[in-house]
Design a protein around this motif. Sequence first.
Motif, mmCIF file in Angstrom:
data_model
loop_
_atom_site.group_PDB
_atom_site.id
_atom_site.type_symbol
_atom_site.label_atom_id
_atom_site.label_comp_id
_atom_site.label_asym_id
_atom_site.label_seq_id
_atom_site.Cartn_x
_atom_site.Cartn_y
_atom_site.Cartn_z
ATOM 1 N N GLU A 33 3.132 -4.509 7.406
ATOM 2 C CA GLU A 33 2.702 -3.706 8.619
ATOM 3 C C GLU A 33 1.402 -3.552 8.596
ATOM 4 O O GLU A 33 0.888 -3.576 9.974
ATOM 5 C CB GLU A 33 3.694 -2.254 8.802
ATOM 6 N N TRP A 72 4.959 -1.814 4.054
ATOM 7 C CA TRP A 72 3.974 -1.138 4.465
ATOM 8 C C TRP A 72 2.810 -2.286 4.304
ATOM 9 O O TRP A 72 1.934 -2.256 5.521
ATOM 10 C CB TRP A 72 3.251 0.169 3.715
ATOM 11 N N LEU A 110 -2.666 0.844 -0.429
ATOM 12 C CA LEU A 110 -1.705 1.692 -0.602
ATOM 13 C C LEU A 110 -1.612 2.557 -1.831
ATOM 14 O O LEU A 110 -0.670 3.244 -1.870
ATOM 15 C CB LEU A 110 -0.356 0.623 -0.563
#
Length: 179
Positions: A26, A23, A32
Amino acid sequence: MTLRADRNSRAETSELSEIAAAWTAELPDVDLAPFLVSAGILRLAQQVEHAFTTLARSSGIGPGDLRVLLALRRSAPEYAMSPTALFKRLMITSGAVSKQVDRLAELGLVERVPDPEVLRGVLISLRPGGRAIAENAMRRIATSFCGLEHLSAAEANQALDVLSGLQRTMDAAATTDRT
């Protein structure tokens, strides 16, 4: 707080670290932490549920049935509850409680008895076999369950404090979301 995955992490990185790395690649600007905390909680919950299901099955019943027996066992001194109190305590539907009570009654682990305080009321009462299963299960959970028995008292208290804080945070967010 921003959590970033270390791209040069060791070969034995946890699955959560791998997810975080993917993640972060990306969406490098996204914090997070909330996702990773919730993913970690879900993984732990799945492990606990698997162990609980295995424990219940070793007694010849399902996990929902064991939850009913445990709720009744801790409802001393009568070891009996109304169906409504049971489904509220277990946070399941009344239909689910009814099916579980039917199964447990067929096995002789609980029985329906008249509620002396409510006209036409019924209580679900724990029978000796159900009490034995509940007590055995609780002893096993307290002494050999998911490795949690290896926590020191200080570690267990710390974990409980963190869980309480998470619950307060999530309850506050749920209250805010409803307004």
